[in-house]
Design a protein around this motif. Structure first.
Motif, PDB file in Angstrom:
ATOM      1  N   LYS A   1      70.659  93.564 -29.932  1.00  0.00           N
ATOM      2  CA  LYS A   1      71.621  94.406 -29.211  1.00  0.00           C
ATOM      3  C   LYS A   1      73.052  93.954 -29.466  1.00  0.00           C
ATOM      4  O   LYS A   1      73.954  94.767 -29.611  1.00  0.00           O
ATOM      5  N   PHE A   2      73.237  92.641 -29.530  1.00  0.00           N
ATOM      6  CA  PHE A   2      74.579  92.091 -29.692  1.00  0.00           C
ATOM      7  C   PHE A   2      75.062  92.200 -31.138  1.00  0.00           C
ATOM      8  O   PHE A   2      76.192  92.603 -31.385  1.00  0.00           O
ATOM      9  N   ARG A   3      74.218  91.847 -32.094  1.00  0.00           N
ATOM     10  CA  ARG A   3      74.626  91.831 -33.503  1.00  0.00           C
ATOM     11  C   ARG A   3      74.607  93.215 -34.131  1.00  0.00           C
ATOM     12  O   ARG A   3      75.478  93.559 -34.910  1.00  0.00           O
ATOM     13  N   PHE A   4      73.559  93.974 -33.859  1.00  0.00           N
ATOM     14  CA  PHE A   4      73.390  95.305 -34.453  1.00  0.00           C
ATOM     15  C   PHE A   4      73.164  96.313 -33.330  1.00  0.00           C
ATOM     16  O   PHE A   4      72.033  96.717 -33.067  1.00  0.00           O
ATOM     17  N   PRO A   5      74.219  96.747 -32.649  1.00  0.00           N
ATOM     18  CA  PRO A   5      74.025  97.584 -31.461  1.00  0.00           C
ATOM     19  C   PRO A   5      73.414  98.955 -31.752  1.00  0.00           C
ATOM     20  O   PRO A   5      72.725  99.505 -30.911  1.00  0.00           O
ATOM     21  N   SER A   6      73.622  99.490 -32.949  1.00  0.00           N
ATOM     22  CA  SER A   6      73.091 100.823 -33.226  1.00  0.00           C
ATOM     23  C   SER A   6      71.765 100.788 -33.971  1.00  0.00           C
ATOM     24  O   SER A   6      71.218 101.837 -34.296  1.00  0.00           O
ATOM     25  N   LEU A   7      71.227  99.596 -34.237  1.00  0.00           N
ATOM     26  CA  LEU A   7      69.989  99.489 -35.007  1.00  0.00           C
ATOM     27  C   LEU A   7      68.813 100.143 -34.293  1.00  0.00           C
ATOM     28  O   LEU A   7      68.044 100.885 -34.918  1.00  0.00           O
ATOM     29  N   SER A   8      68.681  99.918 -33.007  1.00  0.00           N
ATOM     30  CA  SER A   8      67.548 100.506 -32.279  1.00  0.00           C
ATOM     31  C   SER A   8      67.645 102.029 -32.272  1.00  0.00           C
ATOM     32  O   SER A   8      66.638 102.720 -32.452  1.00  0.00           O
ATOM     33  N   PHE A   9      68.857 102.561 -32.123  1.00  0.00           N
ATOM     34  CA  PHE A   9      69.029 104.016 -32.137  1.00  0.00           C
ATOM     35  C   PHE A   9      68.657 104.588 -33.502  1.00  0.00           C
ATOM     36  O   PHE A   9      67.970 105.612 -33.581  1.00  0.00           O
ATOM     37  N   ILE A  10      69.081 103.929 -34.571  1.00  0.00           N
ATOM     38  CA  ILE A  10      68.797 104.428 -35.921  1.00  0.00           C
ATOM     39  C   ILE A  10      67.301 104.384 -36.200  1.00  0.00           C
ATOM     40  O   ILE A  10      66.739 105.340 -36.751  1.00  0.00           O
ATOM     41  N   VAL A  11      66.624 103.309 -35.808  1.00  0.00           N
ATOM     42  CA  VAL A  11      65.184 103.191 -36.067  1.00  0.00           C
ATOM     43  C   VAL A  11      64.404 104.204 -35.229  1.00  0.00           C
ATOM     44  O   VAL A  11      63.462 104.828 -35.720  1.00  0.00           O
ATOM     45  N   ILE A  12      64.799 104.403 -33.975  1.00  0.00           N
ATOM     46  CA  ILE A  12      64.126 105.409 -33.139  1.00  0.00           C
ATOM     47  C   ILE A  12      64.359 106.808 -33.697  1.00  0.00           C
ATOM     48  O   ILE A  12      63.440 107.635 -33.743  1.00  0.00           O
ATOM     49  N   LEU A  13      65.577 107.081 -34.161  1.00  0.00           N
ATOM     50  CA  LEU A  13      65.872 108.384 -34.763  1.00  0.00           C
ATOM     51  C   LEU A  13      65.061 108.592 -36.035  1.00  0.00           C
ATOM     52  O   LEU A  13      64.502 109.682 -36.249  1.00  0.00           O
ATOM     53  N   LEU A  14      64.961 107.564 -36.870  1.00  0.00           N
ATOM     54  CA  LEU A  14      64.152 107.654 -38.081  1.00  0.00           C
ATOM     55  C   LEU A  14      62.675 107.870 -37.743  1.00  0.00           C
ATOM     56  O   LEU A  14      61.988 108.660 -38.401  1.00  0.00           O
ATOM     57  N   GLY A  15      62.189 107.209 -36.708  1.00  0.00           N
ATOM     58  CA  GLY A  15      60.805 107.409 -36.276  1.00  0.00           C
ATOM     59  C   GLY A  15      60.557 108.813 -35.752  1.00  0.00           C
ATOM     60  O   GLY A  15      59.519 109.413 -36.027  1.00  0.00           O
ATOM     61  N   THR A  16      61.524 109.352 -35.022  1.00  0.00           N
ATOM     62  CA  THR A  16      61.387 110.724 -34.515  1.00  0.00           C
ATOM     63  C   THR A  16      61.369 111.729 -35.656  1.00  0.00           C
ATOM     64  O   THR A  16      60.558 112.662 -35.668  1.00  0.00           O
ATOM     65  N   ILE A  17      62.256 111.548 -36.623  1.00  0.00           N
ATOM     66  CA  ILE A  17      62.287 112.446 -37.781  1.00  0.00           C
ATOM     67  C   ILE A  17      60.981 112.343 -38.559  1.00  0.00           C
ATOM     68  O   ILE A  17      60.421 113.366 -38.994  1.00  0.00           O
ATOM     69  N   THR A  18      60.472 111.126 -38.720  1.00  0.00           N
ATOM     70  CA  THR A  18      59.205 110.934 -39.429  1.00  0.00           C
ATOM     71  C   THR A  18      58.049 111.590 -38.690  1.00  0.00           C
ATOM     72  O   THR A  18      57.168 112.193 -39.309  1.00  0.00           O
ATOM     73  N   CYS A  19      58.062 111.521 -37.374  1.00  0.00           N
ATOM     74  CA  CYS A  19      57.011 112.193 -36.587  1.00  0.00           C
ATOM     75  C   CYS A  19      57.069 113.702 -36.776  1.00  0.00           C
ATOM     76  O   CYS A  19      56.032 114.358 -36.914  1.00  0.00           O
ATOM     77  N   PHE A  20      58.254 114.255 -36.776  1.00  0.00           N
ATOM     78  CA  PHE A  20      58.386 115.701 -36.986  1.00  0.00           C
ATOM     79  C   PHE A  20      57.970 116.104 -38.392  1.00  0.00           C
ATOM     80  O   PHE A  20      57.368 117.164 -38.585  1.00  0.00           O
ATOM     81  N   ILE A  21      58.273 115.275 -39.385  1.00  0.00           N
ATOM     82  CA  ILE A  21      57.810 115.560 -40.748  1.00  0.00           C
ATOM     83  C   ILE A  21      56.285 115.542 -40.798  1.00  0.00           C
ATOM     84  O   ILE A  21      55.664 116.419 -41.410  1.00  0.00           O
ATOM     85  N   GLY A  22      55.672 114.564 -40.160  1.00  0.00           N
ATOM     86  CA  GLY A  22      54.204 114.510 -40.116  1.00  0.00           C
ATOM     87  C   GLY A  22      53.608 115.667 -39.344  1.00  0.00           C
ATOM     88  O   GLY A  22      52.522 116.152 -39.685  1.00  0.00           O
ATOM     89  N   LEU A  23      54.311 116.138 -38.325  1.00  0.00           N
ATOM     90  CA  LEU A  23      53.823 117.272 -37.547  1.00  0.00           C
ATOM     91  C   LEU A  23      53.889 118.566 -38.344  1.00  0.00           C
ATOM     92  O   LEU A  23      52.988 119.409 -38.273  1.00  0.00           O
ATOM     93  N   CYS A  24      54.927 118.718 -39.133  1.00  0.00           N
ATOM     94  CA  CYS A  24      55.112 119.954 -39.911  1.00  0.00           C
ATOM     95  C   CYS A  24      54.355 119.964 -41.233  1.00  0.00           C
ATOM     96  O   CYS A  24      54.233 121.009 -41.846  1.00  0.00           O
ATOM     97  N   ARG A  25      53.875 118.807 -41.663  1.00  0.00           N
ATOM     98  CA  ARG A  25      53.192 118.741 -42.960  1.00  0.00           C
ATOM     99  C   ARG A  25      51.820 119.395 -42.883  1.00  0.00           C
ATOM    100  O   ARG A  25      51.053 119.153 -41.959  1.00  0.00           O
ATOM    101  N   LYS A  26      51.537 120.191 -43.888  1.00  0.00           N
ATOM    102  CA  LYS A  26      50.220 120.837 -43.968  1.00  0.00           C
ATOM    103  C   LYS A  26      49.274 119.931 -44.721  1.00  0.00           C
ATOM    104  O   LYS A  26      49.588 119.444 -45.798  1.00  0.00           O
ATOM    105  N   ASP A  27      48.090 119.723 -44.177  1.00  0.00           N
ATOM    106  CA  ASP A  27      47.101 118.842 -44.820  1.00  0.00           C
ATOM    107  C   ASP A  27      46.152 119.667 -45.657  1.00  0.00           C
ATOM    108  O   ASP A  27      45.741 120.717 -45.390  1.00  0.00           O
TER     109      ASP A  27
END
Length: 100
Positions: A74-100
């Protein structure tokens, strides 16, 4: 200081982490996550189904929450958690929209 105190102190000194060491380990951790994600997409894209991609996104969200709980991140990289959570959310949506 007694002999026992010196032994204990030297033992714990091995596990002390300096500021530079924490930054180095943090950068290695971030690079490992990025390289692992790229390798998974490039080399194993035929085996990745929508569910597996969503699991990867969920793991990234949990990792972002862990980064948010650790005070040094939190102190050294304050936006790291936000970026990783955002990347995870985008990845979840990509997996949701992908046709198998």
């Amino acid at each position: 200081m007694t002999e026992v105190g010196r032994e204990t102190n030297s033992f714990y000194r091995m596990f002390q982490l300096t500021e530079t060491g924490f930054e180095f380990i943090s950068i290695l951790l971030i690079v490992t996550i990025i390289v692992g994600f790229i390798v998974a997409v490039l080399f194993f894209r035929h085996n990745l189904t929508g569910k597996k991609i969503m699991i990867i996104g969920g793991e990234l969200i949990v990792l972002g929450l862990v980064f948010n709980l650790i005070v040094d991140f939190k102190f050294r990289f304050p936006s790291l958690s936000f970026i990783v959570i955002l990347l995870g959310t985008i990845t979840c949506f990509i997996g949701l929209c992908r046709k198998d």
